[in-house]
Design a protein around this motif. Sequence first.
Motif, PDB file in Angstrom:
ATOM      1  N   PRO A   1       0.832  -1.215   0.000  1.00 35.39           N
ATOM      2  CA  PRO A   1       0.000   0.000   0.000  1.00 35.39           C
ATOM      3  C   PRO A   1       0.859   1.255   0.000  1.00 35.39           C
ATOM      4  O   PRO A   1       1.954   1.286   0.565  1.00 35.39           O
ATOM      5  CB  PRO A   1      -0.793  -0.135   1.307  1.00 35.39           C
ATOM      6  CG  PRO A   1       0.068  -0.984   2.188  1.00 35.39           C
ATOM      7  CD  PRO A   1       0.775  -1.938   1.270  1.00 35.39           C
ATOM      8  N   SER A   2       0.361   2.268  -0.665  1.00 34.68           N
ATOM      9  CA  SER A   2       1.084   3.542  -0.682  1.00 34.68           C
ATOM     10  C   SER A   2       0.948   4.239   0.659  1.00 34.68           C
ATOM     11  O   SER A   2       0.066   3.912   1.464  1.00 34.68           O
ATOM     12  CB  SER A   2       0.534   4.440  -1.796  1.00 34.68           C
ATOM     13  OG  SER A   2      -0.863   4.650  -1.604  1.00 34.68           O
ATOM     14  N   ALA A   3       1.824   5.182   0.904  1.00 34.78           N
ATOM     15  CA  ALA A   3       1.843   5.886   2.194  1.00 34.78           C
ATOM     16  C   ALA A   3       0.588   6.726   2.355  1.00 34.78           C
ATOM     17  O   ALA A   3       0.188   7.444   1.427  1.00 34.78           O
ATOM     18  CB  ALA A   3       3.086   6.761   2.287  1.00 34.78           C
ATOM     19  N   PRO A   4      -0.082   6.644   3.516  1.00 32.67           N
ATOM     20  CA  PRO A   4      -1.266   7.487   3.737  1.00 32.67           C
ATOM     21  C   PRO A   4      -0.880   8.954   3.865  1.00 32.67           C
ATOM     22  O   PRO A   4       0.203   9.301   4.338  1.00 32.67           O
ATOM     23  CB  PRO A   4      -1.832   6.939   5.054  1.00 32.67           C
ATOM     24  CG  PRO A   4      -0.682   6.273   5.727  1.00 32.67           C
ATOM     25  CD  PRO A   4       0.198   5.753   4.639  1.00 32.67           C
ATOM     26  N   GLN A   5      -1.779   9.816   3.418  1.00 33.72           N
ATOM     27  CA  GLN A   5      -1.515  11.254   3.450  1.00 33.72           C
ATOM     28  C   GLN A   5      -1.363  11.787   4.872  1.00 33.72           C
ATOM     29  O   GLN A   5      -0.723  12.822   5.090  1.00 33.72           O
ATOM     30  CB  GLN A   5      -2.651  11.993   2.738  1.00 33.72           C
ATOM     31  CG  GLN A   5      -2.745  11.716   1.250  1.00 33.72           C
ATOM     32  CD  GLN A   5      -1.542  12.278   0.497  1.00 33.72           C
ATOM     33  OE1 GLN A   5      -0.958  13.295   0.900  1.00 33.72           O
ATOM     34  NE2 GLN A   5      -1.177  11.618  -0.602  1.00 33.72           N
ATOM     35  N   SER A   6      -1.924  11.042   5.851  1.00 38.03           N
ATOM     36  CA  SER A   6      -1.843  11.531   7.231  1.00 38.03           C
ATOM     37  C   SER A   6      -0.416  11.551   7.761  1.00 38.03           C
ATOM     38  O   SER A   6      -0.120  12.271   8.730  1.00 38.03           O
ATOM     39  CB  SER A   6      -2.722  10.659   8.140  1.00 38.03           C
ATOM     40  OG  SER A   6      -2.303   9.294   8.076  1.00 38.03           O
ATOM     41  N   ILE A   7       0.487  10.797   7.118  1.00 39.11           N
ATOM     42  CA  ILE A   7       1.875  10.781   7.583  1.00 39.11           C
ATOM     43  C   ILE A   7       2.511  12.158   7.410  1.00 39.11           C
ATOM     44  O   ILE A   7       3.378  12.566   8.196  1.00 39.11           O
ATOM     45  CB  ILE A   7       2.670   9.699   6.824  1.00 39.11           C
ATOM     46  CG1 ILE A   7       2.174   8.316   7.244  1.00 39.11           C
ATOM     47  CG2 ILE A   7       4.167   9.817   7.072  1.00 39.11           C
ATOM     48  CD1 ILE A   7       2.910   7.174   6.596  1.00 39.11           C
ATOM     49  N   ARG A   8       2.082  12.891   6.394  1.00 42.49           N
ATOM     50  CA  ARG A   8       2.667  14.217   6.155  1.00 42.49           C
ATOM     51  C   ARG A   8       2.422  15.183   7.317  1.00 42.49           C
ATOM     52  O   ARG A   8       3.165  16.156   7.488  1.00 42.49           O
ATOM     53  CB  ARG A   8       2.079  14.811   4.875  1.00 42.49           C
ATOM     54  CG  ARG A   8       2.591  14.123   3.604  1.00 42.49           C
ATOM     55  CD  ARG A   8       2.069  14.828   2.376  1.00 42.49           C
ATOM     56  NE  ARG A   8       2.758  14.387   1.171  1.00 42.49           N
ATOM     57  CZ  ARG A   8       2.511  14.861  -0.040  1.00 42.49           C
ATOM     58  NH1 ARG A   8       1.566  15.784  -0.208  1.00 42.49           N
ATOM     59  NH2 ARG A   8       3.187  14.404  -1.083  1.00 42.49           N
ATOM     60  N   ALA A   9       1.403  14.889   8.109  1.00 43.25           N
ATOM     61  CA  ALA A   9       1.091  15.778   9.231  1.00 43.25           C
ATOM     62  C   ALA A   9       1.987  15.528  10.437  1.00 43.25           C
ATOM     63  O   ALA A   9       1.921  16.281  11.414  1.00 43.25           O
ATOM     64  CB  ALA A   9      -0.376  15.609   9.632  1.00 43.25           C
ATOM     65  N   TRP A  10       2.802  14.486  10.395  1.00 48.25           N
ATOM     66  CA  TRP A  10       3.712  14.244  11.517  1.00 48.25           C
ATOM     67  C   TRP A  10       4.705  15.404  11.651  1.00 48.25           C
ATOM     68  O   TRP A  10       5.238  15.898  10.652  1.00 48.25           O
ATOM     69  CB  TRP A  10       4.485  12.949  11.302  1.00 48.25           C
ATOM     70  CG  TRP A  10       3.645  11.699  11.348  1.00 48.25           C
ATOM     71  CD1 TRP A  10       2.297  11.624  11.525  1.00 48.25           C
ATOM     72  CD2 TRP A  10       4.118  10.365  11.187  1.00 48.25           C
ATOM     73  NE1 TRP A  10       1.881  10.325  11.494  1.00 48.25           N
ATOM     74  CE2 TRP A  10       2.978   9.513  11.291  1.00 48.25           C
ATOM     75  CE3 TRP A  10       5.365   9.792  10.985  1.00 48.25           C
ATOM     76  CZ2 TRP A  10       3.064   8.142  11.180  1.00 48.25           C
ATOM     77  CZ3 TRP A  10       5.460   8.412  10.881  1.00 48.25           C
ATOM     78  CH2 TRP A  10       4.325   7.592  10.977  1.00 48.25           C
ATOM     79  N   PRO A  11       4.959  15.824  12.867  1.00 49.19           N
ATOM     80  CA  PRO A  11       5.930  16.921  13.029  1.00 49.19           C
ATOM     81  C   PRO A  11       7.361  16.490  12.690  1.00 49.19           C
ATOM     82  O   PRO A  11       7.769  15.371  13.011  1.00 49.19           O
ATOM     83  CB  PRO A  11       5.804  17.284  14.515  1.00 49.19           C
ATOM     84  CG  PRO A  11       5.230  16.063  15.161  1.00 49.19           C
ATOM     85  CD  PRO A  11       4.377  15.399  14.145  1.00 49.19           C
ATOM     86  N   TYR A  12       8.075  17.355  12.002  1.00 47.30           N
ATOM     87  CA  TYR A  12       9.507  17.221  11.698  1.00 47.30           C
ATOM     88  C   TYR A  12       9.810  16.139  10.647  1.00 47.30           C
ATOM     89  O   TYR A  12      10.530  16.381   9.678  1.00 47.30           O
ATOM     90  CB  TYR A  12      10.335  16.934  12.966  1.00 47.30           C
ATOM     91  CG  TYR A  12      10.155  17.969  14.046  1.00 47.30           C
ATOM     92  CD1 TYR A  12      10.625  19.282  13.892  1.00 47.30           C
ATOM     93  CD2 TYR A  12       9.489  17.650  15.236  1.00 47.30           C
ATOM     94  CE1 TYR A  12      10.435  20.241  14.890  1.00 47.30           C
ATOM     95  CE2 TYR A  12       9.300  18.597  16.229  1.00 47.30           C
ATOM     96  CZ  TYR A  12       9.781  19.883  16.051  1.00 47.30           C
ATOM     97  OH  TYR A  12       9.592  20.826  17.034  1.00 47.30           O
ATOM     98  N   VAL A  13       9.294  14.908  10.833  1.00 48.89           N
ATOM     99  CA  VAL A  13       9.715  13.799   9.969  1.00 48.89           C
ATOM    100  C   VAL A  13       8.609  13.344   9.030  1.00 48.89           C
ATOM    101  O   VAL A  13       8.827  12.414   8.242  1.00 48.89           O
ATOM    102  CB  VAL A  13      10.174  12.596  10.833  1.00 48.89           C
ATOM    103  CG1 VAL A  13      11.383  12.959  11.660  1.00 48.89           C
ATOM    104  CG2 VAL A  13       9.039  12.086  11.712  1.00 48.89           C
ATOM    105  N   GLY A  14       7.426  13.975   9.072  1.00 44.08           N
ATOM    106  CA  GLY A  14       6.298  13.487   8.299  1.00 44.08           C
ATOM    107  C   GLY A  14       6.540  13.488   6.795  1.00 44.08           C
ATOM    108  O   GLY A  14       6.343  12.471   6.123  1.00 44.08           O
ATOM    109  N   GLU A  15       7.004  14.632   6.249  1.00 45.04           N
ATOM    110  CA  GLU A  15       7.224  14.729   4.809  1.00 45.04           C
ATOM    111  C   GLU A  15       8.312  13.764   4.340  1.00 45.04           C
ATOM    112  O   GLU A  15       8.184  13.113   3.300  1.00 45.04           O
ATOM    113  CB  GLU A  15       7.595  16.170   4.444  1.00 45.04           C
ATOM    114  CG  GLU A  15       7.530  16.470   2.961  1.00 45.04           C
ATOM    115  CD  GLU A  15       6.118  16.410   2.407  1.00 45.04           C
ATOM    116  OE1 GLU A  15       5.971  15.999   1.237  1.00 45.04           O
ATOM    117  OE2 GLU A  15       5.170  16.738   3.156  1.00 45.04           O
TER     118      GLU A  15
END
Length: 384
Positions: A127-141
Amino acid sequence: MQSISAPPVQEVAADTGSVRSSSNSADARISEFIRLGVVGLFAYWSFTIVAPFILIFAWAAILAVALFPLFELLRRLLGRRGIAAAVLIVVACLAIVIAPLAAILFSFADGTRALLTGLKEGTVVLPSAPQSIRAWPYVGERAFEIWNYAIANFTVMLKQFQEPIKAAAGVILERTAALGGGVLSFIASVLLCGCFLVARQQLVTSVNLVVARIAGNRGTDFVRLASMTVRNVSRGIIGIALLQTLLCGLIFFLFDVPAKGALTFVVFVFCIIQIGPGIVLLPLVIWAWFTWPFPDALLFTLLAVPVTVLDNILKPILISRGLSTPMPLILLGVIGGALAHGLVGLFLGPVVLGVFYDLFVAWTSPTLPAGDNSPETSQEVAVS
């Protein structure tokens, strides 16, 4: 002319008696060697006949020692009906332990076979990475980019490692195919355990006679120590591991966790080697909070946390004395038993090494460690 005198009659008779005595002694030694050879031949022959069933007998004896207090309780409740109590224990073991364990193992085997087939054919899709990971602070993107990059190159990596994957798949499929035989061995051991419980009095006499001939006066103490070790390892380690595994499998089934069979089997291995289910449940809890609705994730967490700490509560209750077997030896027994004897070895290995360790320490010590001298323990000794 000097005459030659004959040797005295007494000396000739003495020499003749000495020769006859030496001849009789040699004949006795030859007869003894022949008897020992015949006994050794029959012992080896008998061993080759019963060798395929040794693991089943050993595991049945361990189960009998561990379940003997429950058998005595049921026998008293049923009006001293030992056969009825043994039948109830056998049915309960088959329904509560063996059936769920068989379902977990076959699910694990099917999942492993499907995964390996997909890897060989290149049909596995991550599965591809969920978009919610981008919201993680510092390391999300950064985590989002690494995840998608790994998925994009996964197919290329499979093509590069196609041959090692095929070789590993053959070995793993062969091992998983042996799980069915392990389940059948478990069933046979449970049935034989019921027979051991019913015939406990005859076993008392037989075990005491054999141990007295081998170990002398300390034999009974050694057998009592062995039975205590069997109870501690089987209840405090294997019993709690089975309970935690079954609870985790039930949770995985209720929440429809992917690869539930494989995860449950991994939980069981970690519980046996005293790591606990937390190493599997913690990542699942984190994954649930990111992918599930809030009520489902909260309920999953509330169920997973008590199961994780369950062993810390039950071990002081189930282990009557401190388990003297070192944990590295338990781990060695689990791994070595699994490699040597498959599924049954997972249970049998730590028990055998634990008993050997405690007996060796007692044998090398000037005095045997204090044991439980209660009548219940004395009867449990016989079943072992």
